[in-house]
Design an enzyme around this catalytic site. Structure first.
Site, mmCIF file in Angstrom:
data_model
loop_
_atom_site.group_PDB
_atom_site.id
_atom_site.type_symbol
_atom_site.label_atom_id
_atom_site.label_comp_id
_atom_site.label_asym_id
_atom_site.label_seq_id
_atom_site.Cartn_x
_atom_site.Cartn_y
_atom_site.Cartn_z
ATOM 1 C CB CYS A 112 -0.949 -0.002 1.190
ATOM 2 S SG CYS A 112 -2.087 -1.394 1.172
ATOM 3 C CG HIS A 254 -2.955 3.462 2.400
ATOM 4 N ND1 HIS A 254 -3.454 3.117 1.170
ATOM 5 C CD2 HIS A 254 -3.102 2.363 3.186
ATOM 6 C CE1 HIS A 254 -3.874 1.861 1.205
ATOM 7 N NE2 HIS A 254 -3.678 1.385 2.417
ATOM 8 C CG ASN A 284 -6.600 -0.683 1.661
ATOM 9 O OD1 ASN A 284 -5.941 -0.222 0.739
ATOM 10 N ND2 ASN A 284 -6.054 -1.268 2.716
HETATM 11 O O1 UT7 Z 1 -3.634 -1.094 3.757
HETATM 12 C C1 UT7 Z 1 -2.755 -1.321 4.813
HETATM 13 C C2 UT7 Z 1 -3.120 -2.564 5.513
HETATM 14 N N1 UT7 Z 1 -4.414 -2.588 6.127
HETATM 15 C C3 UT7 Z 1 -4.869 -1.732 7.077
HETATM 16 O O2 UT7 Z 1 -4.353 -0.682 7.338
HETATM 17 C C4 UT7 Z 1 -6.058 -2.191 7.873
HETATM 18 C C5 UT7 Z 1 -5.857 -1.870 9.331
HETATM 19 N N2 UT7 Z 1 -6.805 -2.529 10.200
HETATM 20 C C6 UT7 Z 1 -8.116 -2.193 10.274
HETATM 21 O O3 UT7 Z 1 -8.601 -1.358 9.527
HETATM 22 C C7 UT7 Z 1 -8.962 -2.844 11.328
HETATM 23 O O4 UT7 Z 1 -8.122 -3.504 12.250
HETATM 24 C C8 UT7 Z 1 -10.004 -3.861 10.773
HETATM 25 C C9 UT7 Z 1 -11.099 -3.119 10.040
HETATM 26 C C10 UT7 Z 1 -9.334 -4.844 9.842
HETATM 27 C C11 UT7 Z 1 -10.640 -4.608 11.931
HETATM 28 O O5 UT7 Z 1 -11.253 -3.666 12.799
HETATM 29 P P1 UT7 Z 1 -10.962 -3.719 14.377
HETATM 30 O O6 UT7 Z 1 -11.790 -2.660 14.975
HETATM 31 O O7 UT7 Z 1 -9.481 -3.640 14.573
HETATM 32 O O8 UT7 Z 1 -11.549 -5.117 14.767
HETATM 33 P P2 UT7 Z 1 -10.856 -6.254 15.624
HETATM 34 O O9 UT7 Z 1 -9.950 -7.069 14.759
HETATM 35 O O10 UT7 Z 1 -10.323 -5.676 16.890
HETATM 36 O O11 UT7 Z 1 -12.121 -7.090 16.002
HETATM 37 C C12 UT7 Z 1 -13.148 -6.580 16.882
HETATM 38 C C13 UT7 Z 1 -14.326 -7.525 16.811
HETATM 39 C C14 UT7 Z 1 -13.934 -8.991 16.940
HETATM 40 O O12 UT7 Z 1 -14.959 -9.662 17.612
HETATM 41 P P3 UT7 Z 1 -14.842 -9.989 19.176
HETATM 42 O O13 UT7 Z 1 -13.618 -10.843 19.315
HETATM 43 O O14 UT7 Z 1 -14.714 -8.669 19.870
HETATM 44 O O15 UT7 Z 1 -16.126 -10.694 19.488
HETATM 45 C C15 UT7 Z 1 -13.864 -9.463 15.516
HETATM 46 O O16 UT7 Z 1 -14.070 -10.846 15.393
HETATM 47 O O17 UT7 Z 1 -14.959 -7.404 15.524
HETATM 48 C C16 UT7 Z 1 -15.021 -8.681 14.898
HETATM 49 N N3 UT7 Z 1 -14.906 -8.480 13.468
HETATM 50 C C17 UT7 Z 1 -15.964 -8.291 12.702
HETATM 51 N N4 UT7 Z 1 -17.288 -8.232 12.963
HETATM 52 C C18 UT7 Z 1 -18.124 -8.003 11.939
HETATM 53 C C19 UT7 Z 1 -13.782 -8.447 12.708
HETATM 54 N N5 UT7 Z 1 -14.108 -8.215 11.424
HETATM 55 C C20 UT7 Z 1 -15.462 -8.119 11.397
HETATM 56 C C21 UT7 Z 1 -16.380 -7.899 10.357
HETATM 57 N N6 UT7 Z 1 -17.707 -7.845 10.678
HETATM 58 N N7 UT7 Z 1 -16.024 -7.722 9.079
#
Ligand code: UT7
Length: 337
Positions: A112, A254, A284
């Site tokens: 990215c 980005h 993204n």
């Molecule tokens: O381009 C460069 C590389 N990429 C990035 O920069 C992406 C950076 N990361 C992010 O944008 C975020 O970390 C994500 C959008 C990928 C994930 O969001 P988050 O707020 O960090 O979620 P998390 O991984 O902390 O998960 C929180 C909760 C979890 O459930 P529990 O364990 O709290 O019950 C996940 O299982 O959200 C759940 N979860 C989802 N729920 C519904 C993770 N993905 C999803 C989803 N829909 N798509």
């Protein structure tokens, strides 16, 4: 005297198929509310069968060249981590399809952060007298590398391409690139990774399976690194070129997650309203995200000549980089979603 790279053309494209949050919610355990509140994304565009990264790159570059008013080009650099083939590079084929003649054309693979790295490489080639006029393209198709079962990656990534044309010029011209900051840390290379498709996967005794061709991402850790690296890199660059946060009219960061954009703005002490947001409509788009966001803002009349723009990017590698410029008096008419 060092020749200064000046931006004289800009264009971008996304494939026509729109995938909204509702469509993803029908096959994955996710919903529109979660995706919008946790990422800021409402929809993205995915390329269909028969479309490769090089196809998107050709259209974006055509638009950038049109915006630049045509003219000869002697180098094309394509930033992509999803090339048409492992070999050869995608760029020579793109240059050939654009009818640019037997010019230098090569790919840069920096995930990215690829567009900023390609921009820096082009700037270096111009400054050194290696090239006069360079097309820089960022293009990626991640939709074909998404694990159908992985809701984390599926909701984030979209496909697209963006391009600029740089020419040799003077430091006080609008469009002049004012400086760069680049960095990386390979000790965290596993945080965002496609395990298969390379010599590492091929060296495994039992070979690589289909799942190894999908992108894996540790979202939370990547989020934290993205925030700090983009903010630190931006601050380093501003210090290097003598700009303060209040000098910046626009931040083109980005586009991975709107919460990342807002946190970076806070760390830089730049008003959120000054941060371009395009991910809500395209997700993204990896190496394409900065030129796509710039095209969206320029076509919408938000970027005015002489304004100061800070670009900053972060991605797998880990790799990051920032660039600064004054906005040029260019025409950009293509609305890209
Ligand atoms: O381009 C460069 C590389 N990429 C990035 O920069 C992406 C950076 N990361 C992010 O944008 C975020 O970390 C994500 C959008 C990928 C994930 O969001 P988050 O707020 O960090 O979620 P998390 O991984 O902390 O998960 C929180 C909760 C979890 O459930 P529990 O364990 O709290 O019950 C996940 O299982 O959200 C759940 N979860 C989802 N729920 C519904 C993770 N993905 C999803 C989803 N829909 N798509």
């Amino acid at each position: 005297m060092i020749r200064t790279p000046v931006l004289v053309g800009l264009g971008a494209m996304v494939p026509p198929r729109v995938v909204d949050n509702e469509e993803l919610s029908q096959r994955l355990d996710t919903d529109d509310h979660w995706i919008r509140t946790r990422t800021g994304i409402t929809r993205r565009h995915w390329a269909g069968p028969g479309t490769a990264t090089g196809d998107l790159a050709v259209t974006a570059a055509q638009r950038a060249l049109r915006s630049a008013g045509g003219g000869p080009v002697d180098m094309l650099i394509l930033a992509t981590s999803t090339p048409d083939h492992p070999m050869p590079a995608t760029a020579p084929g793109v240059a050939a399809r654009l009818g640019l003649g037997p010019i230098a054309a090569f790919d840069i693979s920096v995930a990215c952060a690829g567009f900023v790295y390609a921009l820096a490489t082009a700037a270096g080639a111009i400054a050194a007298g290696i090239a006069e006029r360079v097309v820089v393209v960022g293009a990626d198709i991640w939709s074909t590398r998404l694990d159908p079962q992985d809701r984390t990656t599926a909701v984030i990534f979209g496909d697209g391409a963006g391009a600029v044309v740089l020419r040799a010029g003077e430091p006080d011209e609008p469009g002049a690139l004012a400086g760069f900051d680049l960095g990386g840390d390979g000790t965290f290379k596993d945080l965002a990774l496609v395990p298969g498709g390379g010599s590492r996967g091929r060296s495994e005794p039992d070979g690589a399976g289909e799942a190894d061709d999908y992108v894996t991402m540790h979202g939370k850790e990547i989020f934290t690194h993205a925030v700090h690296r983009m903010a630190e890199s931006s601050a380093q660059l501003l210090k290097k070129i003598g700009w303060s946060a209040s000098d910046i009219d626009w931040v083109a960061a980005h586009q991975a997650n709107v919460r990342i954009l807002h946190t970076v703005a806070g760390l830089l002490k730049v008003d959120r309203a000054r941060v371009l947001v395009h991910l809500d409509r395209v997700g993204n788009t990896s190496a394409a995200s900065i030129p796509l966001a710039l095209t969206d803002a320029a076509a919408g009349g938000r970027l005015a000549p002489g304004q100061r723009v800070l670009m900053t990017a972060f991605g797998g590698g880990l790799s990051w980089g920032s660039a600064a410029m004054t906005w040029p008096p260019i025409q950009v008419s293509d609305v890209v979603s």
